[in-house]
Design an enzyme around this catalytic site. Sequence first.
Site, mmCIF file in Angstrom:
data_model
loop_
_atom_site.group_PDB
_atom_site.id
_atom_site.type_symbol
_atom_site.label_atom_id
_atom_site.label_comp_id
_atom_site.label_asym_id
_atom_site.label_seq_id
_atom_site.Cartn_x
_atom_site.Cartn_y
_atom_site.Cartn_z
ATOM 1 N N SER A 1 0.835 -1.200 0.000
ATOM 2 C CA SER A 1 0.000 0.000 0.000
ATOM 3 C C SER A 1 0.870 1.250 0.000
ATOM 4 O O SER A 1 2.045 1.225 0.368
ATOM 5 C CB SER A 1 -0.913 0.015 1.225
ATOM 6 O OG SER A 1 -0.148 0.135 2.413
ATOM 7 N N HIS A 2 0.265 2.377 -0.410
ATOM 8 C CA HIS A 2 1.012 3.632 -0.481
ATOM 9 C C HIS A 2 1.616 4.016 0.870
ATOM 10 O O HIS A 2 2.770 4.443 0.950
ATOM 11 C CB HIS A 2 0.084 4.755 -0.959
ATOM 12 C CG HIS A 2 -0.193 4.713 -2.419
ATOM 13 N ND1 HIS A 2 -1.273 5.354 -2.984
ATOM 14 C CD2 HIS A 2 0.450 4.113 -3.446
ATOM 15 C CE1 HIS A 2 -1.274 5.156 -4.298
ATOM 16 N NE2 HIS A 2 -0.236 4.414 -4.593
ATOM 17 N N ALA A 3 0.824 3.889 1.943
ATOM 18 C CA ALA A 3 1.334 4.294 3.255
ATOM 19 C C ALA A 3 2.507 3.429 3.685
ATOM 20 O O ALA A 3 3.461 3.922 4.301
ATOM 21 C CB ALA A 3 0.219 4.235 4.295
#
Length: 416
Positions: free
Chosen positions: A372-374
Amino acid sequence: MVVPLLESVVGTCGGKAGALGALLRADLPVPDGFVVPFDAYLAAVHELDLGRFAGEPDDVAAARQAIEARPVPAAVIDALGRALDQLGDPPVAVRSSAAKEDTGQASAAGQHDSFLAVRGVGAVATAVRACWASLFSPRAVAYRAASEDQPFGDLLMAVIVQRHVDAEVSGVMFTPADPDEATRIEASWGLGPSIVEGRVTPDAYRVARDGSVTRTVADKQKRLDRRGTRLVVGDVPTAVRNRPAIDDATAARLAELGGQIAAALGGPQDVEWAIADGRTWILQARPVTAALPPPPRPAPPSGAPGVTIAELAGTPGSHGTVTGIARIVRGFGDFARVCPGDILVCPFTDPAWTPLLRIAAGVVTETGGVLSHAAIVAREHGIPAVLGVPNATSRLRDDTVVTIDGTTGTVTAADA
């Protein structure tokens, strides 16, 4: 005023568009589209003199508001209309492609705005302007402050407009840096933002060099789909929540495609993909900027020696071990409670939470995957992260001391 995506290059259209253009030229399956290049952005904001802003919070907000308040130039709207007509005026995805986005030094993963299910020249023009303005969003500014020293007035934004893909299944793939390593894939039902924003815990696959596949199937409770020009979150039917989103043969084919993408772009890649009507599409590819943690260890049996009720298990998201005060954060209203050195404990962390990653010592989430981006941003910032810990916000207590190990995927609390 627009450039066919097939002809886009990094120097005029940004890293994201440049990569997609290279993949199209390599005859790989990228949805057709076009790019509003840097020159159009510069012409649109020229009279605003953004260089006069110093980069302070009030200046950032003023810069963003100035762009949002300015009409999109008529020449850009005319060019958008002609380009959309050539595509057949379908629903489109409108995505950022900034000058410093998707580089080998910094991914800027999720830091600028993107929009799905956009239709009509007026709506597309509005989305393009919002992408321009997102150069000055709080999360983008926080990311740049932690990642680089870039003058406030020297920012450039191009915008990609592509056919929208109504994905039945979508996901993310990391191609290996070493031929002997496995390709890592995450997959879930529906459109990709659920995965990249960490709002669902996806299935995880490892495809070895010999094509063998190992997988961990998640309980995928929600999915995102297009309904006209709206994005709708719906419940996944109980019967398919724990069904693999893709079979092993599809995972192996994705890994093979990942090898072709890495060869075309000259190094290991972080790839967003989608499957619609049985066809696989590549939506984005960026260089991998930080090494992934190893896959999670098998969960120990209840009552095993050395395992206490205070140890919680999740997915390793970002390397390292850290001890700090747990801070339960369920939304923006809790942001002000976070102090430097706190451990964020939250349902999920989407890219809008990036400013917190500058001060937090670590992150624990209830949902989300390692791709995921985070999680990507946490790895770039060197912040340990453990993802997908069920009910973490209720099982851990605010203001208690916790230790998280982002390499093994464990969270240990003094009082859980």
